[in-house]
Design an enzyme around this catalytic site. Structure first.
Site, PDB file in Angstrom:
ATOM      1  CG  MET A   1      -4.407  -3.291   6.939  1.00  0.00           C
ATOM      2  SD  MET A   1      -5.162  -4.478   8.075  1.00  0.00           S
ATOM      3  CE  MET A   1      -4.467  -3.968   9.639  1.00  0.00           C
ATOM      4  CB  CYS A   2      -3.897  -6.349   2.302  1.00  0.00           C
ATOM      5  SG  CYS A   2      -5.616  -6.853   2.539  1.00  0.00           S
ATOM      6  NE  ARG A   3      -5.914  -0.587   2.095  1.00  0.00           N
ATOM      7  CZ  ARG A   3      -6.728   0.062   2.942  1.00  0.00           C
ATOM      8  NH1 ARG A   3      -7.179   1.263   2.617  1.00  0.00           N
ATOM      9  NH2 ARG A   3      -7.091  -0.493   4.065  1.00  0.00           N
TER      10      ARG A   3
END
Length: 275
Positions: A1-3
């Site tokens: 995932m990421c931000r």
């Protein structure tokens, strides 16, 4: 995932997203608070921005986390723009680990970041996305990943005569239809910009939605502008974007627009937040 995070407004340096705030992307790379999958985002850092009078966006990308790239740390205070998108990456298992795979991507005059994943990408959705992509866009595929193929589909659908928000919505609808056809899920938080506006989505198919917040506050470090992020960058009262909505942002305001035909599989699940 990421931000991910983005800003549009009066010119700011790109460290206004990456390093300066108390909960900057630098912090969210190693200590995210509201992430559905994974616990860190240390597989890359990238930023796309529009310098004044530039014909299109510039991009800096690395496979390093924000604290490990000395060049980015030194350059960030001196690179200014009215529009910028930044992200830290937590690679989905099976996706390539390379600079080319780190969002935001720059393609067709757009910058595009994706916080999410497409289930069954290797065996079902990926081959179908390749088949449906116009052949003249295949040369822009630098990394065979779900996020980059999604970005290419948005760019391929972009028409100057059509509102960017409509293009993003139609692409999301296409992905949703594929997911339902194959009985798969997807998380589809996006930030897309042509430099004049930002369009973001908080959406999913058969999965809970990832978090997304927006802020416009004359007392904030981003005064005279609008900022959006996967998680609040500070302790101010950010507005959570409702599930299955677009956010359309200009330099002075933002609008929420519902997305049709999107339903999160689970009821909205509030994430316990430590402010």
């Amino acid at each position: 995932m990421c931000r991910m995070a983005a800003y549009i407004g009066v010119p700011r340096s790109i460290d206004a997203l990456l390093y300066v705030p108390p909960r900057s992307l630098h912090e969210q790379a190693y200590a995210p608070r509201e992430q559905l999958d994974g616990s860190v985002n240390v597989d890359g850092t990238a930023v796309a921005w529009w310098p004044d009078n530039a014909p299109g966006p510039l991009r800096y990308a690395t496979t390093l986390p924000p604290w490990s790239d000395e060049n980015l740390r030194e350059l960030a205070p001196h690179l200014r723009a009215r529009t910028m998108i930044a992200a830290v990456r937590g690679a989905t298992p099976g996706m390539p680990l390379s600079r080319a795979a780190v969002a935001p991507f720059v393609v067709g005059g757009l910058a595009i970041a994706h916080n999410g994943w497409l289930e069954g990408f290797r065996h079902q959705l990926g081959p179908r996305l390749l088949t449906d992509l116009p052949a003249n866009w295949l040369g822009d595929l630098e990394a065979y990943s779900d996020s980059q193929l999604l970005a290419l589909h948005i760019a391929a659908r972009t028409d100057p005569a059509v509102e960017l928000s409509h293009t993003v919505a139609s692409t999301l609808g296409y992905i949703a239809d594929l997911c339902r056809e194959f009985e798969l899920g997807a998380t589809l938080n996006l930030i897309v910009s042509d430099g004049r506006q930002l369009v973001a989505s908080r959406a999913s198919v058969n999965r809970p939605c990832n978090s997304l917040y927006v802020l416009t506050d004359s007392e904030s470090p981003w005064s005279d502008g609008v900022v959006i992020a996967s998680e609040p960058l500070d302790a101010r009262p950010w507005e959570m974007v409702p599930p299955d909505h677009l956010v359309v942002m200009t330099q002075t305001e933002y609008q929420l627009k519902p997305l049709d035909n999107f339903v999160c599989s689970a009821a909205e699940q509030p994430v316990e937040q430590a402010r």
